[in-house]
Scaffold this active site. Structure first.
Site, mmCIF file in Angstrom:
data_model
loop_
_atom_site.group_PDB
_atom_site.id
_atom_site.type_symbol
_atom_site.label_atom_id
_atom_site.label_comp_id
_atom_site.label_asym_id
_atom_site.label_seq_id
_atom_site.Cartn_x
_atom_site.Cartn_y
_atom_site.Cartn_z
ATOM 1 N N ASN A 9 4.358 -4.692 51.105
ATOM 2 C CA ASN A 9 3.923 -4.671 52.505
ATOM 3 C C ASN A 9 2.447 -4.274 52.491
ATOM 4 O OD1 ASN A 9 3.423 -4.308 55.171
ATOM 5 N ND2 ASN A 9 4.896 -2.643 55.496
ATOM 6 N N TRP A 10 1.592 -5.266 52.671
ATOM 7 C CA TRP A 10 0.147 -4.998 52.607
ATOM 8 C C TRP A 10 -0.337 -4.249 53.850
ATOM 9 C CZ3 TRP A 10 -2.173 -10.367 50.667
ATOM 10 C CH2 TRP A 10 -1.742 -10.585 49.357
ATOM 11 N N LYS A 11 0.487 -4.171 54.878
ATOM 12 C CA LYS A 11 0.093 -3.528 56.145
ATOM 13 C C LYS A 11 -1.250 -4.102 56.609
ATOM 14 C CE LYS A 11 2.917 0.426 54.940
ATOM 15 N NZ LYS A 11 3.190 1.844 55.024
ATOM 16 N N HIS A 95 9.646 -2.020 61.301
ATOM 17 C CA HIS A 95 8.993 -1.050 60.412
ATOM 18 C C HIS A 95 8.722 0.224 61.209
ATOM 19 C CE1 HIS A 95 6.089 0.918 57.848
ATOM 20 N NE2 HIS A 95 6.572 0.184 56.865
ATOM 21 N N GLU A 97 6.260 2.054 61.400
ATOM 22 C CA GLU A 97 4.943 2.079 62.065
ATOM 23 C C GLU A 97 4.979 1.271 63.358
ATOM 24 O OE1 GLU A 97 2.760 0.884 58.571
ATOM 25 O OE2 GLU A 97 3.354 2.777 57.639
ATOM 26 N N GLU A 167 13.751 3.111 54.754
ATOM 27 C CA GLU A 167 12.451 3.740 54.508
ATOM 28 C C GLU A 167 12.383 5.078 55.246
ATOM 29 O OE1 GLU A 167 9.279 0.625 53.401
ATOM 30 O OE2 GLU A 167 9.355 0.680 55.575
ATOM 31 N N GLY A 173 3.829 6.692 52.601
ATOM 32 C CA GLY A 173 2.398 6.994 52.502
ATOM 33 C C GLY A 173 2.098 8.450 52.236
ATOM 34 N N SER A 213 6.657 5.505 49.191
ATOM 35 C CA SER A 213 5.974 5.989 47.985
ATOM 36 C C SER A 213 6.612 5.476 46.690
ATOM 37 C CB SER A 213 5.882 7.514 47.990
ATOM 38 O OG SER A 213 5.110 7.956 49.100
ATOM 39 N N GLY A 234 4.318 -0.137 49.925
ATOM 40 C CA GLY A 234 3.057 -0.173 50.655
ATOM 41 C C GLY A 234 1.886 -0.008 49.709
ATOM 42 N N GLY A 235 1.370 1.216 49.608
ATOM 43 C CA GLY A 235 0.146 1.505 48.857
ATOM 44 C C GLY A 235 0.095 0.891 47.466
HETATM 45 P P1 13P Z 1 4.108 3.422 50.894
HETATM 46 O O1 13P Z 1 4.683 2.693 49.677
HETATM 47 O O2 13P Z 1 2.634 3.377 50.970
HETATM 48 O O3 13P Z 1 4.703 4.776 51.022
HETATM 49 O O4 13P Z 1 4.630 2.575 52.170
HETATM 50 C C1 13P Z 1 5.968 2.280 52.289
HETATM 51 C C2 13P Z 1 6.138 1.323 53.405
HETATM 52 O O5 13P Z 1 5.956 1.655 54.568
HETATM 53 C C3 13P Z 1 6.510 -0.052 53.065
HETATM 54 O O6 13P Z 1 6.866 -0.782 54.203
#
Ligand code: 13P
Length: 251
Positions: A9-11, A95, A97, A167, A173, A213, A234-235
């Protein structure tokens, strides 16, 4: 057999050239035989990357969000038919967010889920509890409520097109990952809920991804859990080196 999935997920990250480069780097990774790679990328890159991914059957390009409406006066929104028309048939729904920053309620997410199935999309449906709920130890009931409110209206056969991502918000994050045992406990519970609501056959075929994470250092242990079918990352998905290690972390 349910799918093993390494999902990025590149966000809201990467400019066009960086996105293209990261795609190329990932498309050169030798993906283990039983694994599919999902790349959930920002809207502006969906069309070009889905065109490139046509020659990569093991990589699916995924939208990070979609409107609950089909068309009309919804300035700034993107619809399922638009995604379909550029060859994108996977979308992330709910998600955390989107839920917290953009106030997407369980009811809105239910509409997005229902419209997605009607429009022929496949869905990655996200659920997961905040830290306050985890501290109160009511996380199972919290996640059950999210699933009941937005997903359990589906028919058993709809689940061919659904992947669930658990999640926990306290792990997103933050660098704090759920332990493999904590992830397994929740994934097993979600699968139990599916078998109670539908049947064991449906529960056994739904892929359930862990997100929060995920990194090269913990992916192998997480993915080796019986009910963890992969990760939503994500990251660590923003660098080819770390995401390719995660792709190779399936046992
Ligand atoms: P991180 O891997 O940066 O914690 O993000 C997880 C996420 O929200 C994937 O959708």
């Amino acid at each position: 057999m349910r799918k093993k999935i390494a999902a990025a997920n590149w966000k809201m990250n990467l400019e066009a050239e960086e996105a293209r480069q990261l795609y190329y780097d990932i498309s050169n990774v030798k993906i283990p035989k039983n694994v599919t790679v999902f790349l959930a990328v920002p809207f502006p890159y969906l069309a070009s990357l889905s065109l490139l991914a046509k020659s990569q059957p093991r990589i699916s390009i995924v939208a990070q969000n979609v409107s609950q409406h089909t068309s009309g006066a919804y300035t700034g929104e993107v619809s399922y038919p638009m995604l379909r028309s550029i060859g994108v048939n996977w979308c992330v729904i709910g998600h955390s967010e989107r839920r917290s920053i953009f106030q997407e309620s369980n009811e809105i997410l239910k509409d997005k889920v229902n419209l997605g199935l009607k429009e022929g999309s496949n869905l990655v449906f996200c659920c997961g509890e905040p830290l306050s709920i985890r501290k109160k130890k009511t996380h199972k009931a919290y996640v059950e409520n999210q699933l009941t409110a937005s997903l359990w209206q589906l028919s058993a056969s709809d689940f061919d097109k659904v992947v669930i991502a658990y999640e926990p918000i306290w792990a997103i994050g933050t660098g704090v990952t759920a332990s493999a045992a904590e992830a397994q406990e929740m994934h097993q519970y979600i699968r139990l809920l599916i078998s109670q609501k539908y049947n064991k056959k449906v529960a056994d075929q739904v892929s359930i991804l862990y997100g929060g994470s995920v990194k090269p250092a913990n992916a192998k242990e997480l993915f080796s859990q019986a009910d963890v079918d992969g990760g939503l990352v994500g990251g660590a998905s923003l660098k080819a080196a770390s995401f390719s290690q995660i792709i190779k972390s399936f046992g």
